[in-house]
Design a protein around this motif. Structure first.
Motif, PDB file in Angstrom:
ATOM      1  N   TYR B  18       0.842  -1.208   0.000  1.00 28.79           N
ATOM      2  CA  TYR B  18       0.000   0.000   0.000  1.00 28.79           C
ATOM      3  C   TYR B  18       0.872   1.252   0.000  1.00 28.79           C
ATOM      4  O   TYR B  18       0.611   2.210  -0.715  1.00 28.79           O
ATOM      5  N   ALA B  19       1.911   1.215   0.835  1.00 25.79           N
ATOM      6  CA  ALA B  19       2.780   2.390   0.958  1.00 25.79           C
ATOM      7  C   ALA B  19       3.449   2.714  -0.371  1.00 25.79           C
ATOM      8  O   ALA B  19       3.499   3.881  -0.782  1.00 25.79           O
ATOM      9  N   LEU B  20       3.942   1.686  -1.063  1.00 25.59           N
ATOM     10  CA  LEU B  20       4.608   1.935  -2.354  1.00 25.59           C
ATOM     11  C   LEU B  20       3.640   2.588  -3.338  1.00 25.59           C
ATOM     12  O   LEU B  20       3.999   3.507  -4.077  1.00 25.59           O
ATOM     13  N   VAL B  21       2.388   2.095  -3.340  1.00 22.30           N
ATOM     14  CA  VAL B  21       1.405   2.667  -4.257  1.00 22.30           C
ATOM     15  C   VAL B  21       0.997   4.067  -3.790  1.00 22.30           C
ATOM     16  O   VAL B  21       0.873   4.997  -4.592  1.00 22.30           O
ATOM     17  N   GLN B 149       7.257 -12.777   1.455  1.00 14.92           N
ATOM     18  CA  GLN B 149       6.975 -11.707   2.410  1.00 14.92           C
ATOM     19  C   GLN B 149       8.259 -10.989   2.819  1.00 14.92           C
ATOM     20  O   GLN B 149       8.307  -9.758   2.886  1.00 14.92           O
ATOM     21  N   LEU B 150       9.285 -11.784   3.061  1.00 17.97           N
ATOM     22  CA  LEU B 150      10.569 -11.204   3.468  1.00 17.97           C
ATOM     23  C   LEU B 150      11.101 -10.275   2.378  1.00 17.97           C
ATOM     24  O   LEU B 150      11.550  -9.152   2.646  1.00 17.97           O
ATOM     25  N   MET B 151      11.009 -10.722   1.115  1.00 20.23           N
ATOM     26  CA  MET B 151      11.470  -9.910  -0.008  1.00 20.23           C
ATOM     27  C   MET B 151      10.666  -8.606  -0.100  1.00 20.23           C
ATOM     28  O   MET B 151      11.217  -7.530  -0.325  1.00 20.23           O
ATOM     29  N   ILE B 152       9.348  -8.730   0.080  1.00 16.71           N
ATOM     30  CA  ILE B 152       8.496  -7.529   0.009  1.00 16.71           C
ATOM     31  C   ILE B 152       8.914  -6.534   1.084  1.00 16.71           C
ATOM     32  O   ILE B 152       9.122  -5.340   0.810  1.00 16.71           O
ATOM     33  N   LEU B 153       9.099  -7.057   2.327  1.00 14.63           N
ATOM     34  CA  LEU B 153       9.463  -6.156   3.425  1.00 14.63           C
ATOM     35  C   LEU B 153      10.819  -5.508   3.180  1.00 14.63           C
ATOM     36  O   LEU B 153      10.975  -4.297   3.330  1.00 14.63           O
ATOM     37  N   ILE B 154      11.783  -6.308   2.735  1.00 14.83           N
ATOM     38  CA  ILE B 154      13.131  -5.757   2.547  1.00 14.83           C
ATOM     39  C   ILE B 154      13.145  -4.751   1.399  1.00 14.83           C
ATOM     40  O   ILE B 154      13.609  -3.619   1.552  1.00 14.83           O
ATOM     41  N   PHE B 155      12.588  -5.159   0.241  1.00 15.20           N
ATOM     42  CA  PHE B 155      12.681  -4.279  -0.921  1.00 15.20           C
ATOM     43  C   PHE B 155      11.886  -2.984  -0.746  1.00 15.20           C
ATOM     44  O   PHE B 155      12.353  -1.914  -1.123  1.00 15.20           O
ATOM     45  N   SER B 156      10.702  -3.088  -0.156  1.00 14.66           N
ATOM     46  CA  SER B 156       9.964  -1.829   0.002  1.00 14.66           C
ATOM     47  C   SER B 156      10.660  -0.921   1.000  1.00 14.66           C
ATOM     48  O   SER B 156      10.668   0.295   0.821  1.00 14.66           O
ATOM     49  N   SER B 157      11.261  -1.490   2.059  1.00 14.50           N
ATOM     50  CA  SER B 157      11.989  -0.629   3.000  1.00 14.50           C
ATOM     51  C   SER B 157      13.143   0.061   2.296  1.00 14.50           C
ATOM     52  O   SER B 157      13.343   1.270   2.443  1.00 14.50           O
ATOM     53  N   VAL B 158      13.896  -0.707   1.510  1.00 14.63           N
ATOM     54  CA  VAL B 158      15.041  -0.120   0.810  1.00 14.63           C
ATOM     55  C   VAL B 158      14.573   1.000  -0.124  1.00 14.63           C
ATOM     56  O   VAL B 158      15.135   2.104  -0.140  1.00 14.63           O
TER      57      VAL B 158
END
Lengths: 241, 300
Positions: B18-21, B149-158
């Motif tokens: 949601y945040a990315l969008v 899920q881990l990839m989503i969390l890491i990549f969106s944070s980065v």
């Protein structure tokens, strides 16, 4: 065609807002190193003239030459890089940017970080250095005006355009602002200034134009204008004897 | 307690998307005061484009890190170009028109993209292959977190940290903030406002594209009209955080994701949307400019 001594020349300029003609064919020039003022009542078209010169508004007719080039149709952001800088009416500092960031934005067109100009600005406007980390929106009106002027000279312009730098400021602050402008002009920067405070502007300027309802009605050296009875009555608040 | 922690993990995952969008909505609004209603449909387009790129290029070669990275980069680039075209064709001609005209144009552009997806890929649900990411599952004291899920969390944070630094620490980033405050004053600094708007659409669309791909990989099923649902949620997130405010969109997205997950976990997922809009109303009543909206009122 263009006199090399002349930095800015406006020829038969017309500007309209829709059907309303705001500027009806004015011509003026500013020589290198001069300080020139445009006087006039509210609604005479002073701000419109300046906004057209710096490219924010498009003229319907006429030409503007700057530094030997026709800039009539050049967009505003390209004019800055050619050496013209405009400090707009109402200061328009970036309220949620820090003072320092505002100044850096003034130098946007320069390739390198200009610490020298920044240092010089902090010298003539010391209040800005004290508050450099503060958000510009939290400054007082006078400090915002100092910032607007400082920001405008960060690009090292040949021509500095100032629109009502004393508007809404206490007299003691006005003095400081005019002192800073004088300092800037003494380094060779050409200045075109619009002012409500006609007396202060004429004291500072070499020459002046009087704008009334979109037309230039008087022009001359500052002394001529200061001594003209018409000007005295209309703009300097002196009554007929 | 396990349910709670599990829903926190799930909530942060969907919240990051949601945040990315939401960042796309908020950046465009910040600079142009326009709600880009077509943004959600760009997210959907990204999922479909990404799926096609993946299946057509890497169909038989199996999956590899390089394949996944290529899909992400290609798709983000394509969606960025579509975003720039969207601005050129649907918004720039209306730059000086009344704001309502631009909003109608945005709604229309959204419908065009949505229907184009339907015409190209068909009206039925498409399924993402399950082998883009390894199906590894980590079990930490009963709380399950998948590799995806881990990839989503890491990549969106980065991406969010990178965006934050770009906006706050670079010259172009400062210029973007300047244009958001006052376009005329920005022009007088020599800033090319059209170029800044183009950059905004490139960044916003590319972030939306990454979210679209992750949605496809995470949920597997994608439909031509999914942009509406994700777009609406992200738009609500942007408003809750304070529209026009970049940290606000990040915060609003994560908060909405957590809120949704907790409602789904403890009440029912059928109620999630209802509670989303109740949350929106409550936030708007008490903080009309959003939770992080409007830092400083400008002096006149």
């Amino acid at each position: 065609m263009v006199d090399h001594e002349i930095l800015l020349e406006v020829k038969d300029l017309h500007v309209s807002y829709g059907a309303i003609k705001a500027i009806k064919g004015i011509s003026l020039y500013v020589k290198r190193g001069e300080v020139v003022t445009i006087l006039g009542a509210n609604g005479a078209g002073k701000t419109t003239t300046l906004r057209t010169i710096s490219g924010l508004l498009k003229s319907t007719d006429g030409h503007i030459y700057f530094d030997k080039e026709d800039i009539t149709t050049v967009p505003a952001h390209d004019i800055v890089g050619r050496g013209m800088s405009h400090s707009p009416e109402g200061r328009k500092v970036f309220g949620t940017l820090s003072v320092e960031e505002n100044l850096h934005m003034g130098a946007y067109t320069l390739k390198t970080h200009d610490e020298e100009t920044l240092g010089w600005i902090y010298k003539i406007l010391p209040r800005l250095e004290e508050r450099k980390k503060q958000l510009a929106g939290t400054l007082s009106g006078g400090e915002q005006q100092m910032l607007a002027i400082g920001r405008a000279i960060m690009s090292k312009p040949k021509l500095l355009i100032l629109d009502e730098p004393s508007l809404g400021l206490a007299p003691v602050l006005v003095k400081g602002i005019f002192k800073a402008i004088k300092e800037i002009s003494s380094t060779g920067v050409t200045v075109l200034i619009v002012e409500q405070n006609a007396k202060a502007a004429l004291k500072l300027a070499d020459r002046g134009y009087v704008l009334e309802l979109g037309k230039i009605t008087h022009e001359g050296t500052s002394e001529e204008l200061l001594n003209s009875t018409v000007i005295q009555e209309a703009y300097l608040g002196k009554k007929k004897k | 307690m396990d349910i709670f922690l599990q829903q926190i993990v799930n909530g942060l995952t969907i919240g990051s998307l949601y945040a990315l969008v939401a960042l796309g909505y908020t950046m465009v609004y910040g600079v142009m005061k326009l709600i880009n209603f077509a943004h959600g449909d760009l997210v959907a387009l990204s999922a479909f484009a990404g799926l096609t790129i993946y299946t057509s290029i890497f169909a038989d070669g199996g999956t590899s890190i390089i394949a996944v990275i290529t899909v992400f980069m290609f798709t983000a680039a394509i969606i960025a170009v579509v975003g720039v075209l969207l601005e050129r064709l649907a918004y720039r001609p209306l730059r000086t028109a009344p704001r309502l005209s631009a909003v109608v144009s945005a709604l229309g552009a959204g419908l065009v993209i949505q229907n184009s997806i339907m015409l190209i890929w068909g009206p039925n649900m498409k399924i993402f292959p399950s082998d883009l990411f390894p199906s590894t599952i980590y079990d930490i004291n009963g709380v399950v977190i998948t590799f995806t899920q881990l990839m989503i969390l890491i990549f969106s944070s980065v991406l969010m940290i990178a965006l934050y630094l770009f906006i706050n620490k670079t010259k172009i980033g400062t210029a973007i903030r300047a244009v958001a405050i006052d376009q005329d004053a920005a022009k007088l600094m020599g800033i090319n406002v059209n170029k800044i708007i183009m950059i905004i659409f490139i960044i916003g669309s590319a972030l939306g594209a990454v979210a679209g791909l992750f949605i496809g990989i995470y949920y597997r099923g994608i439909t031509f009209d999914m942009g509406w649902m994700y777009g609406l949620n992200a738009f609500v997130a942007a408003i809750i955080g304070g529209i026009g405010n970049i940290p606000g969109a990040m915060f609003g997205g994560l908060m909405l994701g957590l809120f949704n997950a907790l409602i789904s976990g403890y009440i029912s997922s059928a109620w999630a949307e209802t509670f989303t809009f109740m949350l929106l109303i409550v936030v708007l009543i008490f903080r009309p400019t959003g939770i992080l909206g409007e830092k400083v009122a400008e002096k006149v």
